[in-house]
Scaffold this active site. Structure first.
Site, PDB file in Angstrom:
ATOM      1  N   CYS A 123      43.990  29.814  40.873  1.00  0.00           N
ATOM      2  CA  CYS A 123      43.529  31.155  41.249  1.00  0.00           C
ATOM      3  C   CYS A 123      43.641  32.121  40.074  1.00  0.00           C
ATOM      4  O   CYS A 123      42.865  33.076  39.969  1.00  0.00           O
ATOM      5  CB  CYS A 123      44.316  31.680  42.446  1.00  0.00           C
ATOM      6  SG  CYS A 123      46.104  31.772  42.186  1.00  0.00           S
ATOM      7  N   HIS A 411      50.019  34.396  44.215  1.00  0.00           N
ATOM      8  CA  HIS A 411      48.573  34.213  44.312  1.00  0.00           C
ATOM      9  C   HIS A 411      47.843  35.354  43.612  1.00  0.00           C
ATOM     10  O   HIS A 411      48.217  36.518  43.736  1.00  0.00           O
ATOM     11  CB  HIS A 411      48.162  34.158  45.787  1.00  0.00           C
ATOM     12  CG  HIS A 411      46.732  33.805  46.009  1.00  0.00           C
ATOM     13  ND1 HIS A 411      46.131  32.707  45.445  1.00  0.00           N
ATOM     14  CD2 HIS A 411      45.766  34.414  46.763  1.00  0.00           C
ATOM     15  CE1 HIS A 411      44.869  32.643  45.830  1.00  0.00           C
ATOM     16  NE2 HIS A 411      44.617  33.667  46.623  1.00  0.00           N
TER      17      HIS A 411
END
Length: 461
Positions: A123, A411
């Site tokens: 990510c 994240h």
């Protein structure tokens, strides 16, 4: 030495001819199979290789006997089925019948560029790519990039991979898999190729990835990259003991915002980051002495990248720790106060013109209509400098955020402004419609996504 071969892979009743880069890992090869078969990576099992064992994610494809198998016309066997979606309990006849939130999500694919597949803790790279794709000038310059002398390795290979990835994003109607970009990134910068105990790629720091890509672009396209992202900085230092001065000029690619307990807004963090104290050689004393001063912007880029310095190394836990403090940022950033006197003088005429246009906008429209009626030719005058003069104002075009307590975990996602002024959150594969209010809420202060990198576009007149 051969680096690429093509081998057949049998999956169910179908056989796919798959191009294999022998320098890639097993996980990257599985990602390519995922793109062909739509089977999730975690469900893919590949057999028929040297040694008889299923392909491991951290396997080196060059040691798996793929080249010999391909030469003999042998095929690999892939096991794993695509996920099937359960039929909804109740069908909705019209989109308008959906609740507002679900309707927005259903519309997300309309007018939105595709997301990027997460290939295992990637990510951080996906978010960097989406933010950089928002830079129109970079898309244009990469579109004309023909490759350097060593197009298969080094910075030329990564620049080419980014160019091709941008091309895929532009034309794709479905999620794009950045396999080649990640593979080349890991070869050129091995830190991004690290794996955890179970062979899964480790999460990495998005800012380090951004800096690596920027270094690559500056190497391959120095003039274009400097024009697009290069911030001219002038550091002026003075030694109080000897009255000596030092002046240093440099080009930076990020404008730092240091965060302390006193910082509530990015401009306060900029001021702290621009202050400088260091020990330098004093010619008067013949020894090192303390020099103090600050840096100022001497040249503006088309796009200003700002980094909120949220991570630092914490010795007691031997890991990066995160500063969660809320730091607000503007949709329109004015950097005039951080510029050298010479640059301020250059900006003044455009700033005055900008303010005048804003103050007189309504009256100007009336006068223009009146002038057009009296003398239509008067409307044909074109300012040859229109759109080229810096004002010192920058408009936010993308935000890279992080959720979690450490740069090497958690994240990352990106938030990108569209041409119509609306915003999209790119959570890897998923584009989500957002509002300006959603973006401004990314200031931090908790465990929600918080701004880490801000990209602003220069407002020129």
């Amino acid at each position: 030495m051969t680096t690429r071969v093509t081998i057949g892979v049998k999956h169910g009743k179908e056989t796919h001819d798959v191009d294999v880069d022998l320098d890639e890992s097993g996980a990257t090869f599985k990602a390519r199979l995922c793109s062909l078969t739509k089977v999730p990576i975690e469900r893919i099992k590949v057999t028929g290789l040297k040694g008889g064992r299923p392909l491991a994610d951290d396997a080196d494809m060059r040691t798996q006997g793929v080249e010999a198998l391909a030469r003999r016309g042998k095929k690999l066997l892939m096991l794993g089925s695509a996920a099937t979606l359960a039929k909804p309990a109740e069908e909705v006849a019209f989109l308008e019948d959906l609740p507002e939130g679900e309707r927005d999500a259903a519309n997300a694919g309309e007018g939105y560029r595709p997301g990027l597949t997460n290939l295992g803790n990637t990510c951080y790279a996906n978010s960097v790519v989406q933010c950089l794709y928002a830079v129109e000038g970079l898309r244009d310059s990469l579109g004309g990039y023909a490759g350097g002398r060593d197009a298969r390795g080094g910075t030329a290979a990564l620049t080419t991979a980014l160019r091709d990835l941008f091309g895929d994003v532009k034309t794709a109607k479905d999620t794009v898999m950045p396999v080649r970009f990640l593979n080349v990134l890991r070869q050129l910068y091995p830190q991004f190729a690290q794996h955890g105990p179970q062979g899964v790629p480790m999460q990495q720091d998005a800012e380090e990835c951004w800096s690596a890509v920027m270094h690559t672009l500056a190497t391959e396209q120095p003039e274009e990259t400097r024009r697009l992202f290069g911030i001219g900085m002038r550091r002026e230092l003075r030694c109080a003991a000897t009255n000596e001065t030092r002046v240093e000029d440099s080009v930076e690619y990020t404008f730092k915002c240091n965060i302390t307990i006193e910082v509530n807004h990015v401009t306060e963090g900029f001021k702290i980051a621009l202050n400088d104290t260091r020990e330098l050689r004093s010619e008067v004393l013949g020894a090192d002495a303390v020099f103090e001063g600050q840096s100022k912007i001497s040249k503006l880029p088309d796009y200003l990248t700002t980094q909120l310095v949220r991570f630092y190394y914490k010795a007691d836990i031997r890991a990066k720790a995160k500063i969660l403090r809320a730091v607000t940022f503007p949709i329109t950033l004015d950097v005039y106060e951080f510029c050298t006197d010479e640059l301020k003088a250059e900006l003044e005429p455009a700033r005055k013109l900008k303010l005048k246009r804003e103050d007189d906008e309504a009256l100007k429209r009336v006068n223009e209509k009146k002038a057009a009626l009296e003398d239509p030719a008067s409307m044909e005058v074109v300012d040859p400098l229109e759109g080229t003069r810096f004002t010192g104002f920058f408009d936010l075009v993308s935000v890279l955020t992080h959720k979690g307590r450490s740069a090497d975990s958690g994240h990352y996602v990106s938030w990108v402004k569209k041409d119509d002024g609306s915003w999209t959150e790119f959570d890897d594969e998923t584009p989500i419609p957002r509002t300006e209010e959603d973006v401004l809420a990314l200031k931090g202060g908790g465990d929600h996504h918080m701004s880490y990198i801000l990209c602003y576009k220069a407002r020129k007149i």
